[in-house]
Structure formats: C-alpha cells, structure tokens
Write a protein that holds these residues in place. Structure first.
Motif, mmCIF file in Angstrom:
data_model
loop_
_atom_site.group_PDB
_atom_site.id
_atom_site.type_symbol
_atom_site.label_atom_id
_atom_site.label_comp_id
_atom_site.label_asym_id
_atom_site.label_seq_id
_atom_site.Cartn_x
_atom_site.Cartn_y
_atom_site.Cartn_z
ATOM 1 N N TYR A 346 0.873 -1.182 0.000
ATOM 2 C CA TYR A 346 0.000 0.000 0.000
ATOM 3 C C TYR A 346 0.903 1.223 0.000
ATOM 4 O O TYR A 346 1.919 1.263 0.694
ATOM 5 C CB TYR A 346 -0.873 -0.032 1.249
ATOM 6 C CG TYR A 346 -1.937 1.049 1.375
ATOM 7 C CD1 TYR A 346 -3.284 0.737 1.202
ATOM 8 C CD2 TYR A 346 -1.597 2.345 1.733
ATOM 9 C CE1 TYR A 346 -4.272 1.707 1.369
ATOM 10 C CE2 TYR A 346 -2.571 3.318 1.900
ATOM 11 C CZ TYR A 346 -3.905 2.992 1.714
ATOM 12 O OH TYR A 346 -4.873 3.963 1.883
ATOM 13 N N MET A 347 0.498 2.231 -0.775
ATOM 14 C CA MET A 347 1.312 3.439 -0.858
ATOM 15 C C MET A 347 0.481 4.676 -0.570
ATOM 16 O O MET A 347 -0.590 4.868 -1.147
ATOM 17 C CB MET A 347 1.957 3.567 -2.243
ATOM 18 C CG MET A 347 2.853 4.797 -2.386
ATOM 19 S SD MET A 347 3.826 4.775 -3.903
ATOM 20 C CE MET A 347 4.786 6.277 -3.696
ATOM 21 N N LEU A 348 0.996 5.498 0.323
ATOM 22 C CA LEU A 348 0.450 6.833 0.561
ATOM 23 C C LEU A 348 1.228 7.814 -0.316
ATOM 24 O O LEU A 348 2.424 8.028 -0.102
ATOM 25 C CB LEU A 348 0.622 7.238 2.025
ATOM 26 C CG LEU A 348 -0.330 6.667 3.066
ATOM 27 C CD1 LEU A 348 0.183 6.990 4.462
ATOM 28 C CD2 LEU A 348 -1.710 7.236 2.893
ATOM 29 N N SER A 349 0.572 8.381 -1.305
ATOM 30 C CA SER A 349 1.183 9.434 -2.109
ATOM 31 C C SER A 349 0.873 10.753 -1.420
ATOM 32 O O SER A 349 -0.263 11.235 -1.445
ATOM 33 C CB SER A 349 0.610 9.419 -3.534
ATOM 34 O OG SER A 349 0.942 10.602 -4.229
ATOM 35 N N GLY A 431 1.143 -1.370 -9.877
ATOM 36 C CA GLY A 431 -0.083 -2.061 -9.489
ATOM 37 C C GLY A 431 -0.348 -2.040 -8.002
ATOM 38 O O GLY A 431 -1.157 -2.826 -7.489
ATOM 39 N N ILE A 432 0.325 -1.136 -7.275
ATOM 40 C CA ILE A 432 0.145 -1.043 -5.830
ATOM 41 C C ILE A 432 -1.109 -0.240 -5.513
ATOM 42 O O ILE A 432 -1.358 0.805 -6.121
ATOM 43 C CB ILE A 432 1.369 -0.371 -5.180
ATOM 44 C CG1 ILE A 432 2.582 -1.298 -5.247
ATOM 45 C CG2 ILE A 432 1.104 -0.003 -3.727
ATOM 46 C CD1 ILE A 432 3.837 -0.713 -4.626
ATOM 47 N N GLN A 433 -1.895 -0.712 -4.545
ATOM 48 C CA GLN A 433 -3.037 0.081 -4.084
ATOM 49 C C GLN A 433 -2.511 1.366 -3.453
ATOM 50 O O GLN A 433 -1.604 1.344 -2.625
ATOM 51 C CB GLN A 433 -3.898 -0.714 -3.113
ATOM 52 C CG GLN A 433 -3.172 -1.389 -1.983
ATOM 53 C CD GLN A 433 -4.051 -2.363 -1.218
ATOM 54 O OE1 GLN A 433 -5.261 -2.413 -1.407
ATOM 55 N NE2 GLN A 433 -3.444 -3.157 -0.338
ATOM 56 N N THR A 434 -3.072 2.489 -3.894
ATOM 57 C CA THR A 434 -2.502 3.796 -3.572
ATOM 58 C C THR A 434 -3.593 4.785 -3.203
ATOM 59 O O THR A 434 -4.719 4.696 -3.704
ATOM 60 C CB THR A 434 -1.713 4.349 -4.784
ATOM 61 O OG1 THR A 434 -0.710 3.395 -5.164
ATOM 62 C CG2 THR A 434 -1.041 5.672 -4.471
ATOM 63 N N ILE A 435 -3.255 5.711 -2.329
ATOM 64 C CA ILE A 435 -4.168 6.802 -1.992
ATOM 65 C C ILE A 435 -3.382 8.110 -2.044
ATOM 66 O O ILE A 435 -2.209 8.151 -1.684
ATOM 67 C CB ILE A 435 -4.796 6.606 -0.595
ATOM 68 C CG1 ILE A 435 -5.878 7.666 -0.332
ATOM 69 C CG2 ILE A 435 -3.750 6.602 0.503
ATOM 70 C CD1 ILE A 435 -6.725 7.381 0.906
ATOM 71 N N ASP A 436 -4.027 9.175 -2.531
ATOM 72 C CA ASP A 436 -3.410 10.494 -2.572
ATOM 73 C C ASP A 436 -3.909 11.326 -1.398
ATOM 74 O O ASP A 436 -5.121 11.509 -1.225
ATOM 75 C CB ASP A 436 -3.749 11.204 -3.892
ATOM 76 C CG ASP A 436 -2.781 10.834 -4.999
ATOM 77 O OD1 ASP A 436 -1.606 11.184 -4.880
ATOM 78 O OD2 ASP A 436 -3.204 10.174 -5.976
#
Length: 479
Positions: A346-349, A431-436
C-alpha cells in the motif's frame, strides 16, 4: 486534539528543515543526516546487497543526490511480503541558473535563469534572492559533489514602476525570458572595486554570451565573476575547479511560524518539503519501541525529484528506482516473490492539497472545501488524476481512527482542472493500491506558501500509524 506545545514543536522542526533546504539536494542531505543519526545504513545501487539485508535493520539509497528511498525491514519479513510506503517529492518550482548565465543589460549584471516547474512567477518580483544547490568540483584528480547555499541576499528581480505600466494591477503578465532576470550587481561598481575581469581569466564582464562570446576556457567563464567568486569562497576552491552546477534561486526570507495565534506556517517550498519531512520523521518514529519486531512488511519512504516537471527522469517517480529496490528486497524467495508482494502493499502518495481560499471560495466544489486544522486531505478524482479508490480510502480511514487524526475529502469542480501527483504514476507502474493525501495549504507554487501548524503533527502521526498498523488493518478486507 494534540497539545499546542506538541503541534508547535513539530511545526518548528519543519521550519528548520525548510530553512536548511533551498534545493532538493539539501533536502535529501538533511533527510540523510536524520537517518544516519537513527542508525540507518547507506546502500549503493552499484553494490551487491546479497546477504546484506536483514530483519530489523534500516537502510537508505540515494540517486542523483536529489532522490532518496529509506526502508526498515520488519522482524517477520520474508521475500514475498508487502511494502508499506509513503511517497513524496523533494523539488519545488523555482528559477534555475542557466548553463551560461552571464548577461549584461544597461549597465546591470544579470543572471540568466530558466523557469523550473509551474511557479507563480509574479511572486518572485521584489524579493531578496540568493542561490542554493550543488556544485561539481575537480579536487585532486577526483570529482566531488558539494552543496552550496549563499545565505544572504545577492539578487533581485525588480518590478517595473506603475508609472511606466499603468495597467499592471489589471494585467501583470511578465515574459519569463526577458522580465524574470535577477539583477546581481552593476558594471560600474564592479569596475570601481577592481573586479571587472574574471579572477581566473582575462575575460571582461562585458563580453557576455549575448555579444557572441561562446568559446570558454573553463566553466567559470560562463557566469559573472562576482557570482563565481561567491561560490568559490564558500566552497574554498578556485574558479578553474568548478566543473558544473545546478543552482536554484531561493528567497532569503526564512520560513516562520506566523499568525496572531501562531497557527500558520509562512514558508517557501511547503509543497512538498512538508511531506518529505513528515515521511522521514514518521518512519524513524515508527521504528522506536517493539513494533518493528512483529512487522511482516518493509516500511519505506520514497522521496523523488522532478515531480513538478512530470517525474520522467532517472530520479523521478516514473523511473524504475523504487521498483528495482523492491525487487532486490524481494530476492531470495520464490521466483514470483516480487509479484506476490504487490497485492500485500500500500502506498500513501503524500503531496500538499488546496485549502479553501476565503477570497476565492467559489473555486472549490461546495461540498468539498478542505480547511486548516480540520485534518489531512484525501484527494479523489473520478478521472483518476488521483490514485485514490474506495478500498484505499477505507483502509486509511481505519488507520486514521486509530491515530486519532481527522480526515477531509476533496474533489475538484467539474469545470476546474485537476493537479497531478506521483500517486497515479506509481499505482499504474507497479499495481500497488494507492491513496493520494496531503496537508491543506494556500498560495501553492508561490515563492512563499501558507499552511497550518497542525497539519505537520497530523501528517507525522498518520504516517507513523500507517507504518505500524497497515498489515493488521489490511487483514480486515473480507474479499
């Protein structure tokens, strides 16, 4: 709510970080110092990492001296497990000194600059300016990378008097090539002080590139000798040792805590040094105590350069930098360990968000008006200019509850353009689930921006809890 003391403490640390970081190179160096102090070990991309990466150990990698990826390996990590990532960027819009900057106009020594990113350029007029960045120096047969920051006002871009342009309050649209040239000195004063010639050559200051002088004995001749002298004095080198440099023009007015109630931050480069700083602080804080011992993931921060110009560089988010590091950390498991790690990650942008402007509130969609002190902004866009999805929203909402950090929703008006971030780039690439997400701020891309003190601690607390709780919260997904 956090105490005023803890909020101000975090904000003051950010202010100190910004004041030491006039360029991406300085920002990465400051992050590096923090990591080294906390026991992180630097790795080189060119070296083998075989049998080097160990559980509970902490590392970082630097590329181009302007991008840095740091990570802490969970005690329960095995290749194929996920990555908990906070991504941000180190660059901000600014004028940059051109490769040949020496210009002389009407008796003024001018510095040729190139506009980097989408700056609000009119805000750069009538400011006390300096330069900061990196210089490559030839030293005893080697090439050294040096940081430089002239910490006093040496340049200015003066406005034209309203008497000479009566409509400037109605229409002020400076030409970026001809009107955005900083004044460095006057030719007459240079001559009076006996500096009319370069310290290392016999080239006159008046022989600028505009007058046909395109052949140079060394790199220092491409710039006014007074600028070269300032750089050499700080670096303690001779002009002929200068090989090249990348210099950002910066305001000398320091970042400060402001407002009648000490609730604002007035600073340059809040977009996006705020999130670069908070990501680093959160990663370091998350490794305190025992939580890393039971961690199945790798906790990572990715601070890229060149987001303001599209990220399509070797040190930008569109590069293979993060992917290659993740692949190397996934080595040693099955042949598909890296691919197995992606759905577990999971990535926090993290990039700054537009707070509602009290004088231009009609620019915001009526139901989505992020405000100061009301929490971290979650950016949503149906056209996927932001990478946020219902799933990534739900995960972060659960983490924010645990962290006791409020969240705000944001979408742009249908008749308004949407900004861009590294979120869609990284989510599509890997393809990582990400949120901005991002802290609310005003004056984005101005020479001096404005944010609230509370968003600094809120960001650190949210990122830290994300590092510590994501694997646990992700198990709540029942599909």
């Amino acid at each position: 709510m956090a105490s005023k003391e803890s909020v101000l403490s975090a904000a003051k640390q950010l202010v100190n970080f910004i004041n030491k970081s006039p360029s991406p190179y300085h920002a990465v160096d400051e992050v590096k110092k923090t990591l080294l102090k906390d026991g992180f070990v630097e790795l080189k991309e060119r070296d083998s990492w075989l049998n080097l990466i160990k559980p509970l150990k902490k590392y970082f990698v630097i590329r181009n001296q302007s991008a840095i990826i740091a990570f802490a390996v969970g005690g329960k990590f095995i290749p194929g497990n996920g990555f908990s990532i906070v991504g941000a960027h180190t660059d901000s819009p600014c004028p940059k000194v051109k490769p040949i900057s020496k210009k002389t106009k009407n008796g003024f020594l001018m510095v040729g600059v190139e506009c980097y990113g989408g700056g609000t350029w009119h805000t750069w007029f009538d400011r006390d300016l300096t330069v900061g960045g990196r210089v490559l120096v030839k030293n005893e047969g080697k090439i050294d990378h040096r940081l430089v920051h002239i910490q006093r006002p040496i340049m200015r871009i003066p406005n034209i008097a309203i008497h000479l342009q009566r409509d400037m309050n109605e229409k002020f649209s400076p030409n970026k090539e001809t009107h955005l040239l900083p004044v460095l000195a006057t030719a007459v004063q240079m001559e009076l002080q006996g500096n009319s010639q370069s310290a290392s050559t016999n080239v006159s200051e008046s022989s600028s590139c505009e007058q046909g002088n395109t052949e140079f004995t060394n790199q220092s001749e491409k710039h006014h000798s007074v600028l070269v002298k300032l750089l050499c004095e700080q670096l303690k080198v001779k002009p002929e040792q200068l090989l090249d440099f990348d210099l950002c023009v910066a305001d000398t007015h320091l970042a400060v805590i402001g407002g009648a109630l000490e609730e604002f931050i007035f600073a340059p480069r809040l977009d996006n040094l705020l999130n670069a700083f908070c990501a680093c602080e959160a990663l370091v804080a998350s490794c305190k105590g025992d939580s890393l011992k039971t961690e199945p993931n790798i906790r990572m921060i990715s601070l890229f350069d060149n987001e303001e110009v599209g990220s399509t560089t070797a040190q930008g988010a569109q590069s293979t930098l993060q992917e290659l590091i993740m692949r190397r950390l996934s080595a040693g498991g099955s042949q598909t360990a890296f691919e197995e790690s992606i759905p577990k990650s999971y990535m926090l942008s993290a990039d700054q968000a537009h707070a509602v402007h009290p004088n231009y509130s009609d620019k915001h969609e009526t139901c989505h008006q992020p405000a100061f002190h009301k929490g971290i902004v979650m950016k949503i866009n149906a056209n996927q200019r932001y990478a946020t999805t219902a799933i990534t929203l739900s995960i972060l909402r659960e983490i924010a509850k645990i962290a006791n950090v409020p969240l705000q929703d944001f979408v742009v008006r249908n008749d308004s353009p949407c900004g861009s971030t590294i979120g869609p780039i990284m989510s599509a690439k890997l393809g990582i689930q990400t949120i901005d997400v991002g802290g609310p701020q005003l004056s984005m891309h101005s020479i001096r921006e404005m944010s609230c003190t509370s968003s600094v601690k809120q960001s650190i607390d949210l990122f830290q809890m994300f590092f510590q709780k994501f694997p646990e919260v992700s198990q709540l997904l029942n599909f």
